[in-house]
Design a protein around this motif. Structure first.
Motif, PDB file in Angstrom:
ATOM      1  N   GLN A 140       0.820  -1.212   0.000  1.00  0.00           N
ATOM      2  CA  GLN A 140       0.000   0.000   0.000  1.00  0.00           C
ATOM      3  C   GLN A 140       0.858   1.268   0.000  1.00  0.00           C
ATOM      4  N   ALA A 141       2.100   1.144   0.436  1.00  0.00           N
ATOM      5  CA  ALA A 141       2.969   2.329   0.528  1.00  0.00           C
ATOM      6  C   ALA A 141       3.331   2.878  -0.855  1.00  0.00           C
ATOM      7  N   SER A 142       3.375   2.026  -1.871  1.00  0.00           N
ATOM      8  CA  SER A 142       3.742   2.494  -3.207  1.00  0.00           C
ATOM      9  C   SER A 142       2.574   3.201  -3.882  1.00  0.00           C
ATOM     10  N   TYR A 143       1.400   2.564  -3.846  1.00  0.00           N
ATOM     11  CA  TYR A 143       0.190   3.201  -4.370  1.00  0.00           C
ATOM     12  C   TYR A 143      -1.014   2.474  -3.753  1.00  0.00           C
ATOM     13  N   PRO A 144      -2.042   3.225  -3.290  1.00  0.00           N
ATOM     14  CA  PRO A 144      -3.180   2.572  -2.632  1.00  0.00           C
ATOM     15  C   PRO A 144      -3.849   1.546  -3.547  1.00  0.00           C
ATOM     16  N   CYS A 145      -4.207   0.423  -2.977  1.00  0.00           N
ATOM     17  CA  CYS A 145      -4.923  -0.616  -3.723  1.00  0.00           C
ATOM     18  C   CYS A 145      -5.908  -1.302  -2.784  1.00  0.00           C
ATOM     19  N   TYR A 146      -6.899  -1.951  -3.371  1.00  0.00           N
ATOM     20  CA  TYR A 146      -7.848  -2.726  -2.577  1.00  0.00           C
ATOM     21  C   TYR A 146      -7.411  -4.186  -2.609  1.00  0.00           C
ATOM     22  N   TYR A 190       2.896   1.643 -11.692  1.00  0.00           N
ATOM     23  CA  TYR A 190       2.414   1.092 -10.433  1.00  0.00           C
ATOM     24  C   TYR A 190       1.788  -0.284 -10.657  1.00  0.00           C
ATOM     25  N   LEU A 191       1.119  -0.453 -11.791  1.00  0.00           N
ATOM     26  CA  LEU A 191       0.537  -1.752 -12.114  1.00  0.00           C
ATOM     27  C   LEU A 191       1.634  -2.792 -12.319  1.00  0.00           C
ATOM     28  N   LYS A 192       2.687  -2.423 -13.056  1.00  0.00           N
ATOM     29  CA  LYS A 192       3.802  -3.346 -13.264  1.00  0.00           C
ATOM     30  C   LYS A 192       4.476  -3.690 -11.941  1.00  0.00           C
ATOM     31  N   ASN A 193       4.596  -2.695 -11.070  1.00  0.00           N
ATOM     32  CA  ASN A 193       5.211  -2.936  -9.764  1.00  0.00           C
ATOM     33  C   ASN A 193       4.419  -3.959  -8.955  1.00  0.00           C
ATOM     34  N   ILE A 194       3.080  -3.825  -8.978  1.00  0.00           N
ATOM     35  CA  ILE A 194       2.258  -4.734  -8.173  1.00  0.00           C
ATOM     36  C   ILE A 194       2.226  -6.129  -8.801  1.00  0.00           C
TER      37      ILE A 194
END
Length: 781
Positions: free
Chosen positions: A599-605, A634-638
């Protein structure tokens, strides 16, 4: 018996694919061989038939015309007699004699003849839609491979006939079996060798018949003799398979009850009966009933429709739980209705006969099954015997429904009484505020708005316990063996001190069951064992305890051994549950800690839910954080995080194997979906769900890929020590191939990357997958 020739599938023209001739010479050779070894009175019968055939020169030629066999009906009847059970009634047998390659049937029971005269060939249900040419070619090569190459399981194609019974309108199913023991196969010249590796490859490619035609040309083969064709009624097995499929699908909603009810009608063989299914759901230890989703009970509907007091209903059901038993009311009369409030509301609902059957799972009452009809005397004890094979499956279904209800309760409790995830709570706060403002000083309250998020990128992951159903069944079998051994020990002690003839009988039955349990494959046998224990053994032990107080300790020790929490007879099931809890606990703990960093990189559910293992959904996109710019990085990171976390989870679960009381392995699965979807919070179910027909396809794929097979094989995609990634588009595969290469460089993944085609699923085509092995740290190998 019937000597009219039946041409199978006479609407299709089948070319002659091999030299074949109708002959009784293989039977003659068989009879002569039996006469050399047979010492019983059967030899006289064999000799009589052999002499009769040899006296009729026309039956000894090598190429008999089937139409000419009408004159030899008495000989054919003798053949029928030796090839079927002596006491069998021909009116009950679907039995026939055919040419070596089944094309013309020249002798059959009247039952068989009428069946084929009445059936349309289109009623065949085959796993593969094939022309008759290919079906016969498959049949020919199957026999050749069995006879000459000892292949016993290749090219077997089961044919099932389905038809609607004219009286009940229920579908019945028949399996056709062809016996080729009286077919001789000859080959001219040297038999060709087969490259088994190439044969296996062509099986995978689906062109094995073409390969065999080149490798084993049929022009040098010849078939001589006749085949024996029989049909067996597999209606009950087919219906039970339908119920098992419901259990496998893990779908326990309203439509499922209808599917099971229809299967039970088929098993019962009566379209005038209906079924109600009432699993015992509890909240805080008290029974509750949810007829909208988790139950389908006629009694519940009738009590609500005709306003039976709720406290009366619950009191009666609680009393039934204390003394569960089968109840049959073959005819609900006015007098009975006046005496019993339940029968009164049922009669008001138009029910004329009604039954309640207790349903058990692992020796514990899981609920009740209702059988009812608008016709009098439609429900009786004979019907219960027919339904007995399905009762263990209904018990499993009830337990799964109870578990599903508990899961739903847990999810709602967490959503309603614990804080929402910070990534979405802000939007709920806004919705609540608008709800308050819109309903100020208004007489009619407006519904709260639906909370939605547009253009979310979904990620799905599943960590499943390998062969969990197989492990459960094995643990059950081992525990039953322990229980029977303990019972034998108890009975032997009783026998040494108390002389009762019945003790020897029960000892004998226990030994019989101990032998049967070693090869237990049928849920019906398991149910019969439970019935034997509950109706014969336990009353006997209680009688010994009452009549012979000095034997109380011996009996009590046995009953202690079957206590679920501590008893020896639940040892293996307890070990299995502990092992599964260890896995799920470690996975949940890892995911809880890992998502906090995520969650620290970008908020997600992050939504997690329980199966035999753990599954989770992740959604990420701009609308989750309007004040923070979203980028596909951010998508690639997750995605990289998800793949890395699957490696860690595989290592964690592998490291638990030596600590588990019952070793279990896990499989790891990721579903890659590049397109953004819309999600909304469903207020009725208190959870996020996808929106729109296209987006629903994403959910459909998620629910079905865990059991997907690699194309043209019987191999599951998901395997222990591997991570499987399912995708549609080549760009998705390329992105993940780059991640895999990076993790291989980090010594996290093996250098065994596979690109795989997958079987089509219902409503889903074009699936592909990447699979790669996990590199374990020292000690986890």
């Amino acid at each position: 018996m019937n000597t009219k020739v039946i041409r199978l599938n006479d609407k299709e023209s089948v070319h002659c694919q091999i030299d074949s001739s109708l002959s009784f010479r293989p039977l003659v050779a068989h009879l002569k061989g039996r006469l050399k070894t047979e010492q019983s009175l059967k030899s006289e019968f064999y000799r009589f038939l052999l002499d009769k055939i040899e006296r009729e020169d026309e039956l000894l030629v090598s190429n008999i015309n089937p139409e000419e066999l009408t004159a030899y009906s008495d000989t054919l009847e003798l053949i029928f007699t030796i090839l079927t059970p002596l006491m069998a009634n021909s009116e009950d047998l679907y039995w026939a004699l055919s040419t070596p390659i089944p094309d013309k049937i020249f002798f059959s029971t009247d039952t068989f003849y009428n069946f084929f005269q009445d059936r349309n060939p289109k009623s065949k249900i085959n796993k593969k839609e094939e022309s008759l040419d290919r079906q016969q070619l498959r049949f020919i090569y199957r026999i050749i491979l069995e006879r000459f190459y000892k292949f016993s399981s290749v090219l077997k194609n089961e044919i099932i006939y389905a038809h609607s019974h004219p009286e009940t309108n229920l579908t019945q199913y028949y399996n056709i079996h062809t016996d080729t023991q009286f077919v001789d196969i000859k080959y001219v010249g040297s038999l060709p060798e087969i490259n088994y590796e190439k044969l296996g490859y062509h099986f995978q490619e689906g062109d094995e018949l073409e390969f065999l035609e080149k490798t084993l040309p049929l022009n040098n083969f010849s078939f001589e003799g006749f085949t024996v064709i029989s049909l067996s009624d597999i209606t009950v097995e087919h219906a039970l398979l339908g119920i098992r499929n419901v259990l496998v699908d893990h779908n326990y909603q309203k439509e499922t009850f209808n599917q099971i009810s229809q299967a039970l009608k088929t098993i019962g063989g009566n379209s005038k009966i209906d079924f109600g299914l009432m699993p015992f759901l509890t909240v805080n230890g008290k029974l509750v009933f949810d007829n909208q989703e988790f139950s389908d009970s006629k009694l519940i509907n009738a009590t609500r429709e005709f306003a039976l007091a709720e406290d009366v209903f619950f009191a009666q059901v609680d009393a039934y739980k204390e003394n569960p038993r089968s109840i049959f009311v073959k005819r609900i009369t006015e007098d009975l209705a006046l005496k019993d409030p339940f029968l009164k509301v049922l009669k008001q609902a138009g029910i004329s006969s009604y039954s309640v059957l207790p349903v058990f799972n692992n020796n514990e009452l899981a609920g009740i099954m209702e059988v009812y009809s608008k016709s009098e005397y439609a429900v009786d004890d004979n019907l219960r015997s027919k339904l007995q094979p399905a009762m263990p499956l209904i018990g499993q279904f009830f337990q799964y429904s109870i578990d599903e209800f508990g899961t739903k309760m847990d999810a709602i409790l967490k959503d309603k009484f614990t804080a929402l995830q910070p990534s979405v709570q802000w939007k709920f706060n806004e919705a609540v505020w608008r709800y308050i403002k819109n309903n100020r000083n208004k007489r009619k309250t407006r519904e709260i708005e639906t909370v939605s998020f547009k253009n979310m990128y979904p990620l799905f992951g599943a960590i499943d316990i390998k062969d969990s159903t197989v492990e459960r069944n094995l643990a059950l079998k081992e525990d039953l063996q322990l229980q029977l051994n303990k019972l034998l020990e108890t009975l032997k002690k009783i026998k040494s001190l108390v002389h009762l003839e019945l003790t020897d009988k029960i000892l004998f039955d226990c030994n019989e069951w101990l032998t049967r349990i070693n090869s237990l494959t049928s849920t019906n046998e398991e149910n019969l064992l439970i019935e034997f224990l509950e109706t014969q053994v336990y009353p006997f032990l209680l009688l010994i305890k009452t009549s012979h107080p000095s034997k109380t300790k011996v009996v009590d020790l046995y009953f202690e051994s079957i206590e679920k929490e501590r008893g020896l007879s639940f040892k293996n099931r307890r070990k299995l549950e502990v092992s599964m809890q260890m896995i799920n606990s470690e996975i949940n703990q890892f995911l809880e800690q890992a998502q906090a960093n995520l969650q620290a990189s970008y908020p997600c559910y992050f939504g997690k839910f329980r199966t035999d293992g753990v599954e989770y959904d992740i959604y990420i996109g701009q609308e989750l954080a309007p004040d923070k710019s979203f980028d596909t990085l951010y998508l690639k990171n997750i995605r990289l995080w998800q793949l890395t976390s699957m490696v860690e989870i595989a290592r964690i679960t592998k490291g638990l194997v030596n600590e588990m009381p019952r070793p279990l392995l896990t499989t790891q699965l990721i579903f890659i979906h590049s397109n953004a979807i819309d999600i909304s919070f469903r207020n009725d179910e208190r959870r996020f769900d996808v929106e729109g027909a296209y987006n629903i396809r994403y959910e459909v794929v998620k629910k079905r890929i865990d059991k997907v097979l690699i194309k043209n094989t019987a191999e599951r995609l998901t395997q222990p020590d591997k991570i499987a990634m399912v995708y549609f588009n080549a760009d998705e595969a390329k992105e993940y191939a780059d991640y895999i290469k990076f993790l291989q460089d980090q010594d996290l993944l093996n250098d065994d990357l596979e690109f795989l085609e997958l079987d089509e699923l219902q409503g889903v085509a074009g699936l592909k997958a990447i699979r790669v092995g996990v590199k374990y740290v020292s000690g986890n190998d």
